[in-house]
Every structure is written in structure tokens, then in C-alpha cells.
Design a protein around this motif. Structure first.
Motif, short mmCIF file in Angstrom:
data_model
loop_
_atom_site.label_atom_id
_atom_site.label_comp_id
_atom_site.label_asym_id
_atom_site.label_seq_id
_atom_site.Cartn_x
_atom_site.Cartn_y
_atom_site.Cartn_z
N PRO A 14 0.85 -0.92 0.05
CA PRO A 14 -0.10 0.11 0.00
C PRO A 14 0.87 1.26 0.10
CG PRO A 14 0.09 -0.96 2.10
CD PRO A 14 0.67 -2.08 1.24
N PRO A 15 0.43 2.19 -0.72
CA PRO A 15 1.07 3.47 -0.43
C PRO A 15 1.28 4.16 0.99
CG PRO A 15 -0.85 3.92 -1.53
CD PRO A 15 -0.99 2.36 -1.17
N MET A 16 2.27 4.59 1.20
CA MET A 16 2.59 5.23 2.75
C MET A 16 2.84 6.58 2.64
SD MET A 16 2.70 2.12 4.45
CE MET A 16 3.69 2.27 5.79
N LYS A 17 2.69 7.10 3.97
CA LYS A 17 2.93 8.48 4.39
C LYS A 17 3.45 8.84 5.65
CE LYS A 17 -1.88 9.45 5.64
NZ LYS A 17 -2.99 10.45 5.43
N TYR A 18 3.97 9.94 5.86
CA TYR A 18 4.41 10.41 7.33
C TYR A 18 3.21 11.19 7.86
CZ TYR A 18 9.27 9.10 6.57
OH TYR A 18 10.49 8.26 6.53
N SER A 25 -2.12 14.57 11.36
CA SER A 25 -1.97 15.33 10.07
C SER A 25 -0.74 14.79 9.17
CB SER A 25 -1.95 16.65 10.42
OG SER A 25 -1.60 17.49 9.37
N ASP A 26 -1.03 14.96 7.91
CA ASP A 26 0.03 14.80 6.87
C ASP A 26 0.63 15.86 6.28
OD1 ASP A 26 -1.92 15.41 5.34
OD2 ASP A 26 -1.75 13.55 4.13
N ASP A 27 0.29 17.12 6.93
CA ASP A 27 0.61 18.37 6.50
C ASP A 27 2.08 18.80 7.42
OD1 ASP A 27 0.89 20.92 5.56
OD2 ASP A 27 -1.01 21.86 6.48
N ILE A 28 2.94 17.89 7.04
CA ILE A 28 4.14 18.16 7.76
C ILE A 28 5.36 18.22 6.90
CG2 ILE A 28 3.55 16.67 9.79
CD1 ILE A 28 5.08 14.45 8.45
N THR A 29 6.36 18.86 7.42
CA THR A 29 7.71 19.16 6.66
C THR A 29 8.72 18.29 7.49
OG1 THR A 29 7.09 21.36 6.17
CG2 THR A 29 9.35 20.99 6.01
N LEU A 30 9.42 17.33 6.72
CA LEU A 30 10.57 16.76 7.35
C LEU A 30 11.83 17.28 7.23
CD1 LEU A 30 9.40 13.45 5.95
CD2 LEU A 30 8.84 13.89 7.99
N GLU A 31 12.65 17.02 8.02
CA GLU A 31 13.88 17.32 8.25
C GLU A 31 14.84 16.35 7.83
OE1 GLU A 31 17.38 19.03 11.09
OE2 GLU A 31 15.46 20.19 11.11
N VAL A 67 2.80 5.62 8.11
CA VAL A 67 1.70 4.71 7.97
C VAL A 67 1.20 4.58 6.74
CG1 VAL A 67 0.85 5.53 10.33
CG2 VAL A 67 0.06 6.83 8.38
N PRO A 68 0.26 3.79 6.50
CA PRO A 68 -0.32 3.40 5.16
C PRO A 68 -1.07 4.68 4.71
CG PRO A 68 -0.80 1.51 6.53
CD PRO A 68 -0.38 2.67 7.41
N ALA A 69 -1.08 5.17 3.51
CA ALA A 69 -2.02 6.24 3.10
C ALA A 69 -3.37 6.20 2.89
CB ALA A 69 -1.22 6.74 1.91
#
Length: 69
Positions: A14-18, A25-31, A67-69
Motif C-alpha cells: 500500500p502507499p505510505m505517508k508520514y 495530520s500529514d501536513d508536515i515538513t520533514l528534516e 503509516v499506510p496512506a
């Protein structure tokens, strides 16, 4: 004519997301660290840092889950 194995199992992941660990929320910025690939003319992600991520919903630093998207 030679017949192949038509019963081959293909695993589909499955597609995944942070997401923000606190609000989901998936409205995040990763470093992390990126490098420029001269040959392909694109940035390549080298490593995602363990901290320093930002959640726009929480309006602050956060931890993330994969997590799975």
C-alpha cells in the motif's frame, strides 16, 4: 510454444505517508539530507532525520509516524 507460470503472486504494497505522531495530520515538513544527482538532474533523499520535523496543524515541532496512506 513454452508456457510460463501464470500463477505468479505479485505482492502489492500500500502507499505510505508520514503523519504527525500527536495529531495525525500529514501536513508536515520533514528534516533530512538530500544530494544533487548530476547525471539524473534531480535531488535524491539521503536520510530523514529523527527530529526537527514541523507540523502545520500543530504549528510546531513534531515526531512522525510512517503509516499506510
Amino acid at each position: 510454444m513454452k508456457s510460463g507460470n501464470l500463477n505468479k503472486v505479485i505482492e502489492v504494497k500500500p502507499p505510505m505517508k508520514y503523519v504527525c505522531k500527536w495529531c495525525g495530520s500529514d501536513d508536515i515538513t520533514l528534516e533530512g539530507y538530500i544530494t544533487w544527482c548530476v547525471e539524473d538532474q534531480v535531488y535524491e533523499v539521503g536520510e530523514i532525520a529523527n527530529s526537527g520535523h514541523y507540523c502545520a496543524t500543530c504549528d510546531g515541532e513534531c515526531r512522525v509516524d510512517w503509516v499506510p496512506a
